[in-house]
Scaffold this motif. Sequence first.
Motif, PDB file in Angstrom:
ATOM      1  N   GLU A  47      -0.973   7.670  -1.416  1.00 60.59           N
ATOM      2  CA  GLU A  47      -0.117   6.876  -2.298  1.00 60.59           C
ATOM      3  C   GLU A  47       1.323   7.364  -2.273  1.00 60.59           C
ATOM      4  O   GLU A  47       2.255   6.578  -2.469  1.00 60.59           O
ATOM      5  CB  GLU A  47      -0.666   6.927  -3.726  1.00 60.59           C
TER       6      GLU A  47
ATOM      7  N   ARG B   6       3.724   0.271   0.626  1.00 55.60           N
ATOM      8  CA  ARG B   6       2.959   0.687  -0.539  1.00 55.60           C
ATOM      9  C   ARG B   6       3.265  -0.175  -1.765  1.00 55.60           C
ATOM     10  O   ARG B   6       4.302  -0.864  -1.821  1.00 55.60           O
ATOM     11  CB  ARG B   6       3.232   2.157  -0.840  1.00 55.60           C
ATOM     12  N   LYS B   7       2.367  -0.092  -2.709  1.00 59.44           N
ATOM     13  CA  LYS B   7       2.536  -0.795  -3.978  1.00 59.44           C
ATOM     14  C   LYS B   7       3.911  -0.464  -4.569  1.00 59.44           C
ATOM     15  O   LYS B   7       4.308   0.689  -4.644  1.00 59.44           O
ATOM     16  CB  LYS B   7       1.430  -0.387  -4.949  1.00 59.44           C
ATOM     17  N   GLY B   8       4.618  -1.504  -4.974  1.00 58.99           N
ATOM     18  CA  GLY B   8       5.942  -1.330  -5.548  1.00 58.99           C
ATOM     19  C   GLY B   8       7.074  -1.498  -4.545  1.00 58.99           C
ATOM     20  O   GLY B   8       8.222  -1.691  -4.942  1.00 58.99           O
TER      21      GLY B   8
ATOM     22  N   ARG C 175       9.034  -3.523  -1.319  1.00 56.52           N
ATOM     23  CA  ARG C 175       9.288  -4.912  -0.949  1.00 56.52           C
ATOM     24  C   ARG C 175       9.538  -5.006   0.553  1.00 56.52           C
ATOM     25  O   ARG C 175      10.069  -4.074   1.159  1.00 56.52           O
ATOM     26  CB  ARG C 175      10.501  -5.455  -1.717  1.00 56.52           C
TER      27      ARG C 175
ATOM     28  N   MET D 125       5.277  -5.287  -3.921  1.00 56.61           N
ATOM     29  CA  MET D 125       3.882  -5.447  -3.534  1.00 56.61           C
ATOM     30  C   MET D 125       2.964  -5.025  -4.676  1.00 56.61           C
ATOM     31  O   MET D 125       3.171  -3.991  -5.318  1.00 56.61           O
ATOM     32  CB  MET D 125       3.585  -4.601  -2.297  1.00 56.61           C
ATOM     33  N   ASP D 126       1.926  -5.846  -4.926  1.00 53.26           N
ATOM     34  CA  ASP D 126       0.928  -5.513  -5.936  1.00 53.26           C
ATOM     35  C   ASP D 126      -0.029  -4.438  -5.443  1.00 53.26           C
ATOM     36  O   ASP D 126      -0.565  -3.656  -6.235  1.00 53.26           O
ATOM     37  CB  ASP D 126       0.137  -6.761  -6.338  1.00 53.26           C
ATOM     38  N   ASP D 127      -0.260  -4.428  -4.143  1.00 48.30           N
ATOM     39  CA  ASP D 127      -1.156  -3.455  -3.514  1.00 48.30           C
ATOM     40  C   ASP D 127      -0.541  -3.033  -2.188  1.00 48.30           C
ATOM     41  O   ASP D 127       0.342  -3.700  -1.639  1.00 48.30           O
ATOM     42  CB  ASP D 127      -2.541  -4.058  -3.272  1.00 48.30           C
ATOM     43  N   THR D 128      -1.038  -1.931  -1.636  1.00 44.04           N
ATOM     44  CA  THR D 128      -0.539  -1.459  -0.355  1.00 44.04           C
ATOM     45  C   THR D 128      -0.930  -2.419   0.755  1.00 44.04           C
ATOM     46  O   THR D 128      -2.094  -2.834   0.854  1.00 44.04           O
ATOM     47  CB  THR D 128      -1.085  -0.057  -0.041  1.00 44.04           C
TER      48      THR D 128
END
Length: 652
Positions: A631, A573-575, A577, A478-481
């Motif tokens: 985060e 969260r970002k990062g 999948r 994910m680029d963003d949450t």
Amino acid sequence: MQDRHRHAQRAKRKRWCASLFGSALALVAVAPGGFAQGVAPGNAPAPGDANASHPMAQVQHQPFWAKRLTGYLAARDGTQLRYSVLLPKGKGPFPVIVNYSGYDPGSIGGAAYLDDNTAMAVNLDRTLVEAGYAVAGVNARGTACSEGQFEFLARSYGQDGRDAIEFFAAQGWSNGSVGMANWSWAGMSQIATAAERPPHLKAIAPGMVLGDARLDSWAIGGVPAPNFVAGWWDFLHGRWDSALQSARAEGDNRCVAQIATNLKTAETARVADILTKHPLRDDYIEIRHLGARTGRIEVPILSMEAFQDEATTPREDYYQDNLNLEKLWFVQTNGPHDMYESLVFRKTLLGFFDRFVKGQDNGFDKGPHVQVWLETSTATGGRLANENSQPRLVVNAPRYPAAVKPVSFELSSGGKLVQGGSDGKNDGRGEGRGEGRGDDFAYPLPGPTVNADFLSDTWGPLPTDWRKGSLAYTSAAMDDTLFAYGSASADLWVAATGSDADLQVTLTEVRPDGQEMFVQRGFLRLSDRVQDDSRSNPLRPYPLDRPETMASLTPGEPVLGRVELTKFAHLFRKGSRLRLWIDTPSQYGGNGFAPYSQPQTITVLHDAQHPSRLLVGQWDQASGVTPKLPEERPACGTILKQPCRPDPLASR
């Protein structure tokens, strides 16, 4: 031999009591990070809450009431229902909170109750009594000490509830203002009773209910789930054992004799027999569809549900949609069936009753109508686990339903889950609908169990030949949450070589640390795939579930099966999948399935003519003020009912 069998049965019932409805959870730690929206670590118990001085670890309770009253009240047809009332200190008269079910509420305050041997929570009753409420318990007809023929969730159940409310309102120790509390069966009693509109009922606070017993529990997504019903029957008898213990201690021979009678007569209405005689929805089953009557409810409602509820599921027939939304307050959280015991929730519960039962102008009605608890965890184990559960973050919305935006993830070749636009079209990055001829899996090879061990939140081991019996589709990082909220839909084009099949869909988060966290599960019998257009939407499949609308499969012919992933709230969260697993139903919590057994091959299609996809709801900032999302990911093993495991596809 009879004594040995009786002791074995009691031991089995005790295990069910401790594991399923006592929620004896494994010791876990509070998730790291701050709290928001007025929730903070180490909150003091609510005013009048005796848990600070009488923790659940102290199993032997002392009477906390000024006076206990017991007796029988007459339903409209003359059936005598057993009740017990705990009066607070003071002159009275008092407002009343009623606990009504088929377990043991008619015996609250007795010897078993003081031994903490009761279906609901002694400490919740203590909180209410010390806050100035009389707590009244009444047993449904044909259960424990009450007369009559047991019949689960019959129309008479709500009518008897109405009669009980009016009886308690008319007593000299009552001021005529009555509310109802508790969860599970005692939550179902509230919506059944309120639909009958008792004049003196002021408010209800149901938690974890079966709004539609068939689709919520007995046949989730149309897939028969008999295991829970079988174990529940033993648990029910265990609750009558506790009533019997109290009756013997009190010399109540009438109650002792009635329990003996009910143990015989109830066998003619065992829920397992009901499902054998009524395997599909018919008029008999529809009578038990409590959600169909909730549009008649006029009083304020505080509703609570747990997203990973191992007993009733969080579906609840979406009965909240039928209510006067100006009078609905809704608390949703990850976690187990007994989250109603949480001290954080208890503050909300007291504020609700003080406003609508006592009539205090405390401002409760001016607060947000929706509370969503995220990443709820607990610092203790055993019976304290539920009481000490706290959310890491609370997000509020001014009213129900909170707004969401659909986000689409298209199934594609190579096990990819490709994020698209809200309508599933190209997202502007050169990625669009899925592609490829489709993927096969062998059926029926059940997927892994989740939370089947009630003593801990766990994934079961990977079954033998799991690679042949399951498919997995994984998104890019994910680029963003993504704050996913509400129900979701796996819209799958499938072809089978047999005439029917059952699908299990599991949504997980694949974290950068190599762990895979459980999020939610859904099920569908493909012959029950026809949707109710009046209640379905892009994020919520709702099967018509009528015999006349069911249709078998034509081998090799694709059909669209919309699999409902019941409500959840999760921060991807970002990062991280997203991953979608597709396989054959296995045990999930207390729900053990009996899937269609014909061995066959199932193909999941994802070409231009058959675009399979996952649609999830993204919390819309317009729903209300959303606090800053933390985060830092919570540690695996700390989030209730959302266990982690090492990513089984990492080696690939």
